[in-house]
Structure formats: C-alpha cells, structure tokens
Design a protein around this motif. Sequence first.
Motif, short mmCIF file in Angstrom:
data_model
loop_
_atom_site.label_atom_id
_atom_site.label_comp_id
_atom_site.label_asym_id
_atom_site.label_seq_id
_atom_site.Cartn_x
_atom_site.Cartn_y
_atom_site.Cartn_z
N ASP A 98 -17.35 -11.04 45.17
CA ASP A 98 -16.16 -11.60 45.84
C ASP A 98 -15.91 -13.05 45.42
O ASP A 98 -14.77 -13.46 45.18
CB ASP A 98 -16.33 -11.53 47.37
N LYS A 100 -12.39 5.43 46.50
CA LYS A 100 -11.77 4.10 46.59
C LYS A 100 -10.70 3.92 45.52
O LYS A 100 -9.64 3.35 45.79
CB LYS A 100 -12.82 2.99 46.51
N LEU A 159 -33.57 -3.07 45.02
CA LEU A 159 -32.91 -3.46 46.27
C LEU A 159 -33.80 -3.12 47.47
O LEU A 159 -34.43 -2.07 47.49
CB LEU A 159 -31.59 -2.69 46.37
N THR A 164 -24.87 -4.95 41.70
CA THR A 164 -26.31 -4.68 41.76
C THR A 164 -26.78 -4.16 43.12
O THR A 164 -27.93 -3.78 43.26
CB THR A 164 -27.13 -5.94 41.42
N ASN A 207 -13.50 -13.50 55.10
CA ASN A 207 -12.63 -13.22 53.95
C ASN A 207 -11.21 -13.76 54.14
O ASN A 207 -10.25 -13.17 53.64
CB ASN A 207 -12.49 -11.71 53.70
N VAL A 238 -31.31 -11.99 42.29
CA VAL A 238 -31.03 -11.04 41.21
C VAL A 238 -31.42 -11.62 39.85
O VAL A 238 -31.91 -10.90 38.97
CB VAL A 238 -29.53 -10.63 41.23
N LEU A 279 -23.87 -1.44 48.14
CA LEU A 279 -22.57 -1.78 48.72
C LEU A 279 -21.58 -2.18 47.63
O LEU A 279 -20.42 -1.75 47.62
CB LEU A 279 -22.72 -2.91 49.74
N GLY A 285 -26.93 -14.74 49.43
CA GLY A 285 -26.57 -14.59 50.85
C GLY A 285 -25.12 -14.91 51.16
O GLY A 285 -24.44 -15.61 50.40
N VAL A 341 -21.37 -10.42 47.59
CA VAL A 341 -21.16 -11.87 47.75
C VAL A 341 -20.81 -12.48 46.39
O VAL A 341 -19.81 -13.20 46.25
CB VAL A 341 -22.42 -12.53 48.36
N HIS A 363 -23.30 -7.62 56.16
CA HIS A 363 -21.98 -6.99 56.24
C HIS A 363 -22.05 -5.49 56.56
O HIS A 363 -21.37 -5.01 57.47
CB HIS A 363 -21.21 -7.22 54.93
N LEU A 417 -34.79 -10.85 38.34
CA LEU A 417 -35.00 -9.41 38.16
C LEU A 417 -34.20 -8.83 37.00
O LEU A 417 -34.66 -7.93 36.29
CB LEU A 417 -34.62 -8.65 39.45
#
Length: 379
Positions: free
Chosen positions: A119, A235, A183, A139, A162, A55, A142, A82, A116, A275, A58
Amino acid sequence: MIVSDAGADTRTVHVDLGARSYDILVGGGLVARAGQEIAARLPGIRAAIVTDANVAPLHLDRLSAALDEAGIGHVPIVLPAGETTKSFDHLMQLVDALLGARLERGDAVIALGGGVIGDLSGFAAGIVRRGMRFVQLPTSLLAQVDSSVGGKTGINSPRGKNLIGVFHQPALVLADTDILSTLSRREFAAGYAEVVKYGLIDRPDFFEWLEANHAAIFAGGPARVEAVARCCEAKAAVVADDEREDGNRALLNLGHTFGHALESAVRYDPERLVHGEGVAIGMALAHRFSHRLGLIDGQDVTRVERHLQAVGLPTRIDAIPGPALDVDTLMDRIAQDKKVSRGQLTFILTRGIGQSFIAKEVVPDDVRAFLSAETAAAA
Ligand SMILES: NC(=O)c1ccc[n+]([C@@H]2O[C@H](COP(=O)([O-])OP(=O)(O)OC[C@H]3O[C@@H](n4cnc5c(N)ncnc54)[C@H](O)[C@@H]3O)[C@@H](O)[C@H]2O)c1
Ligand SMILES: O=C(O)C(=O)C[C@@H](O)[C@H](O)[C@H](O)COP(=O)(O)O
Ligand SMILES: [Zn+2]
C-alpha cells in the motif's frame, strides 16, 4: 478476466482494465523468475525494491539476484515492519529515497512485502514524478489474495484507516506461494480472513470448499495455490467491473467498516490487532448486526463464527487484548469511513452465506446500540 495455465505450477489471472490491464502470476518459484517476468513486460527499466525489516533478511537477496540476472539495475529500500509504517513520515522517507536514487517516471517501484509495504509503495509510485511503474511481489497471504490486486494504495491517519491515498494499478503481480513458508501462523491466519471474505460476499461454494480444505491450505501445497488463485480470480472480476469503487467493489469491504474502526481505535498496534484479525471480527460483527436487523438466519451466523474460530481467528471485540474499546471512539471512526455518502453510513450486510449486499443509509443509532450490546457483553 481470464484464468489460464501458464506452465506446470503457475496460474495466470488477467485483470482486464483496458490500458491498465495486467497479469497476476500465482505459483511456486516466482521470485527466481521475477527478473525475466518483469523485463518481459517493462523492458529497459531500473527499479527500487521496497521491503520491510522482517522480509529483507529472508527474501531480498534472492530477488536482487533474479533482477541482476535479467540486467535490471536496482536499489533496495528497507523500511520498518508493521502497520505504523503506513504513515506520512515513512511516505516522505520512501519518496526521498526514490528521488535520491534518480529513478525516472518510466522506472519501477517493486513492493516486496505484505500489504503494508504494497500500500505504501504503491502510493509512492503513484505520486513520484506523477506516476512511476509499480510491481507487486506480495509476501503475506493477505497481500497475495487481496492487497496486491486492484490498485488501492495509501496510508493511515490517526482519524481513520487508509484515509490518504490514490488508485494506482500495478503492471504485474507475482504471487510466489513458496514465500509464504516463512510467514508466522498468526499472520497466515490474518490473511485467511480475507480468503473467507470472498466466500461470504457471493461465493457460497467457495466458503463450503474452505470449510472442507482449510487445514490443507494452512499446511501448504496445491490447496494453498488453488485458494490464492481463486481469490485473485474473484478480486480481478470485481476490480475489472468497478475499478474505483463507484458500485459493487464496495462489497470487498465486507467486515471493514467495523474492522477499520477497531484497527484505528487500537492505534494500529499490531500487538493488539492486525488488519486481517480486524476483518475477521468485523465480518462476524457484520453477520451479527445483519441478524439483529432480521436479515439473516442465526444458523448462518454461527456457521461463519465457527469457521473463523476453527482457524484461530477472533470473532468478538473482547478478543482484542488491552483496555476495553469505547463505543464513542468506534462511532467516530465509522463516521470517517470512505463509504459514507452525503453523511449517511454505508455497510456491507448480508442475507446469508454468500449473499452480501451494500446497505446504504444505515441508521447510526442502530449501529451504536449494536456496538453497545457487543462491548457490554465483553465487560
Ligand atoms: N490495497 C488493498 O486492496 C488492501 C487489501 C487488504 C489489505 N490491505 C492493507 O494491507 C495491510 C495488511 O497487510 P499484511 O497483513 O500483509 O500486513 P504486513 O504487511 O504488516 O505483513 C504482516 C507481517 O508479516 C511480515 N511478513 C510479510 N511477509 C512475510 C514473509 N513471507 N515471511 C515472514 N514475514 C513476513 C511483515 O514483516 C509483517 O510483520 C493493511 O494495511 C491493510 O489495510 C490493503
Ligand atoms: O480492494 C478493495 O476494494 C478492498 O476493499 C479490499 C480490502 O480488503 C482492503 O482492506 C482495502 O484496503 C480496504 O479499502 P478501503 O477503501 O476501505 O480503505
Ligand atoms: Zn482488507
């Protein structure tokens, strides 16, 4: 939770959590506006932008310029891309960089990346100086529809997905839908699995809308913005009602008991499974398992499988490349699931499309027999 218009192409979803409430802005051009949006809510802060090696080349410069414009002093921290970055080693590296930059508790960690980075950064923000401010600039699809919202943060363990983390809500989420144009299709499809999840939990109309509009969502444009905003709205409502998963928030785990076991069994190797793909297989498994238990009509199961396959998502364990997965390993990981209570397994099962429910005290032998049949079918 309120959804309102905030300008020509920006939608605002409010997550109503008392003192921890925040806005999710969804639309184009939000990276360019990030400095002003952050400064308006967190005046006078300094920040770290945490991102990954894919990322950064970019999108980092544009975010950095936007923060400069708003007078927000900042340091970049670039980590490898990753799932294996959600580890103690990278947490230590990140915590050390935040402390090394002398960021204070009132300063902010800005996550610029997929789930990733979100979190891991959220976990670091939650523990450094006992809790720094946290901003999500998701970005990946998901991250925009799921991981940037709701405050679940953490890292993986070889014993399961997790398993180490804290709840730490962001102060702001900026879901710039333009950023999704870089993406890959595979990662977009993986994120789409979590989009489908909201329909399958309790929004059958949304599932039907996805069946009709998936091509437009993949193509970009207004349908994509609409899909992201509707997922955030769904959500936000669940999180506002049950922030720490004492009850119905567990529904957001549809497909995840199986999916997390698969991810852990392949050791988080993105060549084999990411995931969202694990969630797609997991949701198909949850529907087939529900059918085996006599809960759901076979036609509904087929409809779910067809929709996932229509966008190129896997629905069976044998779609995972590499050596066959072993049922004992999967059962071991399932036993580590965070929904296990007093030693009893909890799954999200379903009685039909949009009729998911929390099933407690699921019999392990039933799960084992089902997985044996699923993996034997693969052999
Ligand atoms: N906290 C939560 O509530 C929650 C919810 C869902 C998933 N998750 C977690 O999120 C993670 C998965 O997130 P993910 O799918 O975003 O994975 P990811 O963060 O690994 O991103 C996927 C890939 O896309 C790349 N990428 C991201 N944005 C890009 C862009 N705009 N252009 C080009 N490349 C880009 C990344 O570098 C990475 O290689 C998992 O660890 C999962 O457990 C958390
Ligand atoms: O936000 C939630 O709650 C979710 O369950 C969303 C999931 O998509 C996400 O993958 C989450 O990280 C899973 O949570 P976990 O508690 O099962 O690790
Ligand atoms: Zn998920």
